[in-house]
Design a protein around this motif. Structure first.
Motif, PDB file in Angstrom:
ATOM      1  N   MET A   1     -28.270  31.799 -19.731  1.00 47.02           N
ATOM      2  CA  MET A   1     -27.977  31.623 -18.304  1.00 47.02           C
ATOM      3  C   MET A   1     -26.510  31.251 -18.104  1.00 47.02           C
ATOM      4  O   MET A   1     -25.847  31.742 -17.184  1.00 47.02           O
ATOM      5  N   ALA A   2     -25.994  30.390 -18.966  1.00 47.38           N
ATOM      6  CA  ALA A   2     -24.579  30.004 -18.871  1.00 47.38           C
ATOM      7  C   ALA A   2     -23.675  31.204 -19.142  1.00 47.38           C
ATOM      8  O   ALA A   2     -22.602  31.340 -18.537  1.00 47.38           O
ATOM      9  N   ALA A   3     -24.104  32.107 -20.033  1.00 48.05           N
ATOM     10  CA  ALA A   3     -23.288  33.275 -20.383  1.00 48.05           C
ATOM     11  C   ALA A   3     -23.192  34.276 -19.244  1.00 48.05           C
ATOM     12  O   ALA A   3     -22.267  35.110 -19.225  1.00 48.05           O
ATOM     13  N   THR A   4     -24.116  34.222 -18.274  1.00 49.31           N
ATOM     14  CA  THR A   4     -24.061  35.166 -17.153  1.00 49.31           C
ATOM     15  C   THR A   4     -22.840  34.930 -16.266  1.00 49.31           C
ATOM     16  O   THR A   4     -22.463  35.800 -15.478  1.00 49.31           O
TER      17      THR A   4
ATOM     18  N   PHE B   1     -38.681  31.960  -8.981  1.00 51.01           N
ATOM     19  CA  PHE B   1     -37.230  31.766  -9.006  1.00 51.01           C
ATOM     20  C   PHE B   1     -36.455  32.974  -9.541  1.00 51.01           C
ATOM     21  O   PHE B   1     -35.347  33.241  -9.078  1.00 51.01           O
ATOM     22  N   VAL B   2     -37.020  33.697 -10.517  1.00 51.17           N
ATOM     23  CA  VAL B   2     -36.319  34.877 -11.034  1.00 51.17           C
ATOM     24  C   VAL B   2     -36.081  35.922  -9.937  1.00 51.17           C
ATOM     25  O   VAL B   2     -34.966  36.449  -9.815  1.00 51.17           O
ATOM     26  N   PRO B   3     -37.095  36.261  -9.108  1.00 54.46           N
ATOM     27  CA  PRO B   3     -36.819  37.216  -8.019  1.00 54.46           C
ATOM     28  C   PRO B   3     -35.762  36.730  -7.030  1.00 54.46           C
ATOM     29  O   PRO B   3     -35.093  37.546  -6.386  1.00 54.46           O
ATOM     30  N   LEU B   4     -35.605  35.391  -6.915  1.00 53.15           N
ATOM     31  CA  LEU B   4     -34.605  34.859  -5.991  1.00 53.15           C
ATOM     32  C   LEU B   4     -33.177  35.039  -6.486  1.00 53.15           C
ATOM     33  O   LEU B   4     -32.227  34.825  -5.728  1.00 53.15           O
ATOM     34  N   LEU B   5     -33.006  35.418  -7.772  1.00 54.24           N
ATOM     35  CA  LEU B   5     -31.657  35.604  -8.309  1.00 54.24           C
ATOM     36  C   LEU B   5     -30.872  36.658  -7.527  1.00 54.24           C
ATOM     37  O   LEU B   5     -29.645  36.599  -7.442  1.00 54.24           O
TER      38      LEU B   5
ATOM     39  N   GLU C   1     -30.530  29.933  -9.989  1.00 57.76           N
ATOM     40  CA  GLU C   1     -30.056  29.523 -11.309  1.00 57.76           C
ATOM     41  C   GLU C   1     -30.272  28.033 -11.539  1.00 57.76           C
ATOM     42  O   GLU C   1     -30.704  27.621 -12.624  1.00 57.76           O
ATOM     43  N   THR C   2     -29.964  27.224 -10.526  1.00 58.57           N
ATOM     44  CA  THR C   2     -30.175  25.778 -10.649  1.00 58.57           C
ATOM     45  C   THR C   2     -31.648  25.467 -10.866  1.00 58.57           C
ATOM     46  O   THR C   2     -32.017  24.644 -11.713  1.00 58.57           O
ATOM     47  N   ALA C   3     -32.507  26.145 -10.110  1.00 60.13           N
ATOM     48  CA  ALA C   3     -33.949  25.918 -10.227  1.00 60.13           C
ATOM     49  C   ALA C   3     -34.468  26.342 -11.595  1.00 60.13           C
ATOM     50  O   ALA C   3     -35.304  25.655 -12.209  1.00 60.13           O
TER      51      ALA C   3
END
Length: 241
Positions: free
Chosen positions: A121-124, A199-203, A211-213
């Protein structure tokens, strides 16, 4: 390094439990007898040797990721041979050992995958790494489903092999701790489902919030996973009756 440190720390503790004497942990003869003459000791021999081999491969051949993964999996799987599966023999014992290995590996993939998920996630946020990170996240979703499903089904099978029925006796310390573990795993599973399907669809629409969630959800699952591991360490060798 962490695995080797764990071996060094746990072996004396296990000797103390077996002998009911902490002074035995510094007795060379007792240590040698435990490592050479007991089934539990031989398992720790395998784990120690595997840890050493893993460290050498990781140091000398850092790009041999597949080999490192296999060796790490073998080291992790060896831990399953020190619990209740070691108390049975024959076909049932082999089946129980196989189920335990699947359970340990799938649970390890679940928790270990969460640690990797945080770094991916940090690498994104890195423009150069983002395409690779997005591919890794999509694969993580598929493998995560498999790991969670295997961990749950092998856990249920393990319970039935140990108890022969679901844990219902609240007077039994083993079954009480097992029920707490089951409750924590249920919460972890629900958290994983919320992360994946809420949460993934909310990206795509609310990226920063999602991402925070997701990171908070991963941290929550890791916390619960740590509690599960602590519980298993506490009741792993207790009388299940």
């Amino acid at each position: 390094m962490m695995l080797a440190a764990g071996v060094v720390a746990i072996v004396p503790a296990q000797i103390a439990v077996v002998t009911a004497d902490w002074h035995a942990t510094v007795d060379p003869q007792t240590l040698w007898s435990f490592l050479m003459l007991t089934s539990g000791g031989r398992v720790w021999d395998v784990l120690a040797g595997g840890s050493l081999l893993l460290g050498l491969v990781r140091w000398l051949q850092p790009r041999r990721h597949a080999l490192v993964t296999v060796l790490a999996g073998c080291c992790l799987a060896s831990l399953s041979l020190t619990g209740h599966a070691a108390m049975t023999t024959g076909l049932v014992g082999a089946l129980h050992a196989g189920v335990d290995i699947v359970h340990v590996l799938s649970a390890g993939a679940w928790l270990g995958g969460l640690v990797a998920f945080v770094f991916v996630m940090a690498a994104t946020h890195d423009v150069a790494q983002r395409p690779h990170a997005l591919v890794a996240l999509s694969r993580f979703s598929t493998l995560g489903h498999v790991a969670v499903a295997l961990a749950i089904f092998s856990g249920v099978a393990n319970i039935l092999l140990v108890l022969g029925h679901l844990p219902t006796n609240l007077q039994s310390p083993y079954q009480t701790k097992l029920l707490v573990k089951i409750g924590l795993v249920v919460i972890m599973t629900l958290a994983a489902i919320v992360n994946r399907y809420v949460f993934v669809p909310l990206l795509r629409r609310r990226r920063r919030f999602a991402e925070t969630a997701l990171l908070a959800g991963a941290a929550f699952e890791l916390l619960l996973g740590g509690l599960v591991i602590a519980l298993v360490a506490a009741f792993g060798t207790m009388d299940p009756s």
